[in-house]
Design an enzyme around this catalytic site. Structure first.
Site, PDB file in Angstrom:
ATOM      1  N   SER A 102       0.834  -1.199   0.000  1.00 31.75           N
ATOM      2  CA  SER A 102       0.000   0.000   0.000  1.00 31.75           C
ATOM      3  C   SER A 102       0.878   1.263   0.000  1.00 31.75           C
ATOM      4  O   SER A 102       1.624   1.477  -0.950  1.00 31.75           O
ATOM      5  CB  SER A 102      -0.957  -0.084   1.202  1.00 31.75           C
ATOM      6  OG  SER A 102      -1.944   0.901   1.135  1.00 31.75           O
ATOM      7  N   ASP A 152     -10.202  -3.912  -5.276  1.00 33.10           N
ATOM      8  CA  ASP A 152      -9.532  -3.119  -4.234  1.00 33.10           C
ATOM      9  C   ASP A 152     -10.108  -1.705  -4.251  1.00 33.10           C
ATOM     10  O   ASP A 152      -9.922  -0.969  -5.218  1.00 33.10           O
ATOM     11  CB  ASP A 152      -8.017  -3.113  -4.532  1.00 33.10           C
ATOM     12  CG  ASP A 152      -7.205  -2.410  -3.456  1.00 33.10           C
ATOM     13  OD1 ASP A 152      -7.765  -1.531  -2.769  1.00 33.10           O
ATOM     14  OD2 ASP A 152      -6.020  -2.729  -3.332  1.00 33.10           O
ATOM     15  N   HIS A 183      -8.341  -4.748  -0.561  1.00 32.22           N
ATOM     16  CA  HIS A 183      -7.032  -4.109  -0.347  1.00 32.22           C
ATOM     17  C   HIS A 183      -6.110  -4.942   0.554  1.00 32.22           C
ATOM     18  O   HIS A 183      -4.978  -4.559   0.812  1.00 32.22           O
ATOM     19  CB  HIS A 183      -7.266  -2.720   0.272  1.00 32.22           C
ATOM     20  CG  HIS A 183      -6.047  -1.849   0.270  1.00 32.22           C
ATOM     21  ND1 HIS A 183      -5.371  -1.492  -0.882  1.00 32.22           N
ATOM     22  CD2 HIS A 183      -5.371  -1.257   1.283  1.00 32.22           C
ATOM     23  CE1 HIS A 183      -4.341  -0.726  -0.567  1.00 32.22           C
ATOM     24  NE2 HIS A 183      -4.313  -0.570   0.731  1.00 32.22           N
TER      25      HIS A 183
HETATM   26  C1  MLT Z   1      -1.518   5.996  -0.109  1.00 36.29           C
HETATM   27  O1  MLT Z   1      -1.910   6.977   0.489  1.00 36.29           O
HETATM   28  O2  MLT Z   1      -0.327   5.724  -0.277  1.00 36.29           O
HETATM   29  C2  MLT Z   1      -2.564   5.071  -0.633  1.00 36.29           C
HETATM   30  O3  MLT Z   1      -3.792   5.693  -0.640  1.00 36.29           O
HETATM   31  C3  MLT Z   1      -2.631   3.812   0.116  1.00 36.29           C
HETATM   32  C4  MLT Z   1      -2.800   4.023   1.575  1.00 36.29           C
HETATM   33  O4  MLT Z   1      -3.931   4.265   2.024  1.00 36.29           O
HETATM   34  O5  MLT Z   1      -1.834   3.948   2.290  1.00 36.29           O
END
Ligand code: MLT
Length: 200
Positions: A102, A152, A183
């Site tokens: 992520s 996701d 996710h």
């Molecule tokens: C980010 O902010 O990098 C993406 O939206 C994934 C997350 O929620 O960390």
């Protein structure tokens, strides 16, 4: 940067750079590192940004909308940190394989988008395109594994498809793997990543 370094038992192996998701920390992905390559050295880093107490690797303006100035700054900070850690802990800077989930996958992708040779390869679990307004460096022969979710809600499928295209166009060898568990970082995708890593 706050981190854990674990010396591997086989120094000819890659060093695994572990990059957690939002709200995680440097301990989160240690079990995955041990599963992917129990003999490799591990550098597991905590993101320097705090979003209401949740560690991240760069600031965002809202869900999926990145603070591009901070992303640039934090990517350079992480790049420099890997170099310092290599000197401090005595691993080979050119043999670093990132494994990110992520937000951690997003900064790993941005390392690839910014520098030639920052990473020997990368496993990106549920990444997004970190920057749609930049020319990528030469990524010839850089292997990248992307694990994505067809459903996701945070990293939509088009993000993975576009990321695969952008990296491939820059010369990277990309494998895109799909799961149907939203996710989440799931065991089947970790197994798929291990199969990919074992063939490197
Ligand atoms: C980010 O902010 O990098 C993406 O939206 C994934 C997350 O929620 O960390």
């Amino acid at each position: 940067m706050k981190h854990i370094f674990k010396q591997g038992t086989n120094l000819s192996k890659s060093t695994l750079l572990m990059l957690h998701g939002t709200g995680g920390n440097e301990t989160d992905l240690l079990a995955i590192a041990a599963h992917i390559d129990p003999e490799a050295s591990v550098l597991s880093v905590r993101g320097n940004v705090s979003e209401n107490g949740m560690p991240r690797f760069f600031k965002r303006l809202s869900e999926g909308i990145f603070d591009m100035e901070d992303l640039k700054f934090r990517t350079e900070e992480l790049y420099n940190f890997i170099g310092q850690a290599a000197e401090e802990h005595g691993f080979d800077r050119t043999q670093v394989v990132a494994i990110g989930y992520s937000n951690g996958a997003n900064i790993a992708a941005n390392l690839l988008f910014t520098y030639t040779g920052a990473l020997k390869g990368a496993i990106l679990h549920h990444p997004m395109v970190p920057n749609r307004h930049t020319d990528l460096p030469d990524l010839a022969n850089t292997p990248v594994f992307i694990a994505a979710g067809t459903n996701d809600p945070i990293c939509p499928a088009e993000e993975s498809i576009d990321l695969e295209k952008l990296l491939s166009n820059a010369g990277a060898e990309v494998e895109l793997h799909w799961e149907n568990f939203g996710h989440q970082l799931t065991m089947p995708e970790v197994e798929a990543a291990k199969n990919w890593y074992d063939k490197l």
